[in-house]
Design an enzyme around this catalytic site. Sequence first.
Site, short mmCIF file in Angstrom:
data_model
loop_
_atom_site.label_atom_id
_atom_site.label_comp_id
_atom_site.label_asym_id
_atom_site.label_seq_id
_atom_site.Cartn_x
_atom_site.Cartn_y
_atom_site.Cartn_z
N ASN A 1 0.87 -1.18 0.00
CA ASN A 1 0.00 0.00 0.00
C ASN A 1 0.90 1.23 0.00
O ASN A 1 1.46 1.59 1.03
CB ASN A 1 -0.89 -0.04 1.26
CG ASN A 1 -1.80 1.16 1.37
OD1 ASN A 1 -1.86 1.99 0.45
ND2 ASN A 1 -2.50 1.26 2.48
N LYS B 1 0.03 4.21 -0.38
CA LYS B 1 -0.70 5.36 0.19
C LYS B 1 -0.52 6.60 -0.71
O LYS B 1 -0.36 6.45 -1.92
CB LYS B 1 -0.27 5.61 1.63
CG LYS B 1 -0.42 4.34 2.48
CD LYS B 1 -0.36 4.57 3.96
CE LYS B 1 -0.52 3.23 4.67
NZ LYS B 1 -0.51 3.35 6.11
N HIS C 1 -9.81 0.80 4.58
CA HIS C 1 -8.54 0.97 5.30
C HIS C 1 -8.79 1.90 6.50
O HIS C 1 -9.63 2.79 6.43
CB HIS C 1 -7.49 1.57 4.36
CG HIS C 1 -6.13 1.61 4.98
ND1 HIS C 1 -5.75 2.60 5.85
CD2 HIS C 1 -5.08 0.76 4.89
CE1 HIS C 1 -4.51 2.36 6.26
NE2 HIS C 1 -4.08 1.25 5.69
N GLU D 1 -7.31 4.37 7.57
CA GLU D 1 -7.22 5.80 7.26
C GLU D 1 -8.50 6.29 6.59
O GLU D 1 -8.91 7.44 6.78
CB GLU D 1 -5.97 6.07 6.41
CG GLU D 1 -4.70 5.97 7.26
CD GLU D 1 -3.49 5.41 6.56
OE1 GLU D 1 -3.44 5.39 5.32
OE2 GLU D 1 -2.56 4.96 7.28
N GLU E 1 -5.75 -5.36 10.34
CA GLU E 1 -4.78 -4.29 10.59
C GLU E 1 -5.16 -3.55 11.86
O GLU E 1 -5.99 -2.64 11.82
CB GLU E 1 -4.77 -3.31 9.42
CG GLU E 1 -4.36 -3.92 8.11
CD GLU E 1 -3.72 -2.86 7.21
OE1 GLU E 1 -2.52 -2.99 6.94
OE2 GLU E 1 -4.40 -1.92 6.82
N GLY F 1 1.60 2.29 10.81
CA GLY F 1 2.50 3.43 10.67
C GLY F 1 3.15 3.88 11.96
O GLY F 1 3.74 4.95 12.03
N SER G 1 2.80 -1.93 10.45
CA SER G 1 4.22 -1.77 10.75
C SER G 1 5.07 -3.00 10.45
O SER G 1 6.07 -3.23 11.13
CB SER G 1 4.42 -1.35 12.21
OG SER G 1 3.91 -0.05 12.40
P1 PGA Z 1 2.32 0.33 7.74
O1 PGA Z 1 0.91 0.47 6.98
O2 PGA Z 1 2.94 -0.93 7.23
O3 PGA Z 1 3.08 1.56 7.35
O4 PGA Z 1 2.01 0.27 9.19
C1 PGA Z 1 0.11 -0.64 6.78
C2 PGA Z 1 -1.17 -0.19 6.13
O5 PGA Z 1 -1.64 0.89 6.43
O6 PGA Z 1 -1.74 -0.90 5.30
#
Ligand code: PGA
Length: 256
Positions: free
Chosen positions: A9, A11, A95, A97, A167, A173, A213
């Site tokens: 991803n 983003k 997601h 976010e 997740e 993140g 992460s």
């Molecule tokens: P991250 O993001 O690996 O940076 O924690 C995972 C995601 O948001 O899918």
Amino acid sequence: MAKKLIVANWKMHFTVGEASLYLHKLQEKVANTRKTTEVVLCPNMLTLQSLSLQVDRRKFRLGAQNCYFQDEGAFTGEVSATMLRSLVDYVIIGHSERRHIFNEDNKLIAQKVQAVVRNGLQPILCVGETRQERADGDTAHVLHDQVTAGLSNITSAEINHVVIAYEPVWAIGTGEFDKADDAVQAIRSIRKNVESMFGKKASQEIRVLYGGSVNGDEAGGYLVAEGVDALLIGGASLKADVFAGIVARTHELESV
Ligand code: PGA
């Protein structure tokens, strides 16, 4: 056995030019792992068209990070699953976010999941608890609500097109990742929810990923964890060496 699935991803990173350069680099570093592992790159919407012409389809598939649930109409700023059909195989839906920054609720997410399937693509439905919900012991409830609502418009003939990504929000993140054992528990409860809606076979066959992460060092723990069909990777997917290392490790573990 189903292939492992690694989803990158990206983003809201990379201009069209940067994405092209990065894909070029990735294509040099990532080997063809088609026999064991499906690798899906999810860049931003703007870069999908040009990357679809550049991508080596023996190594990668493409996915989108979001879409709207209507196929067309007066929905300023939105992109539909119908428009994505010729470009991608997967669409990430719900997601954290999208849920937390853009206030997407379970009803909207269920409509999006259905739209993706209706258009012949595969949704990657993201679910996960916040730090507070976990502290309150509510993880199983939250997952139950998100899974049952998210899949509420899907029929038993369609469920095998759906991927779920667990997740935990507090792990995205932040550099803090869930212990593989805890992720296994959560994923087990996700499969239970799928079982109560679609039966045992569907719950065993549905692919469930872990995300949050994940970096090169501890990815291996999830790759061998029971019931985890591989990974959704954010930050580490922007580092070609780390990402290529995770793909190589997955392939290696699956080849033995
Ligand atoms: P991250 O993001 O690996 O940076 O924690 C995972 C995601 O948001 O899918």
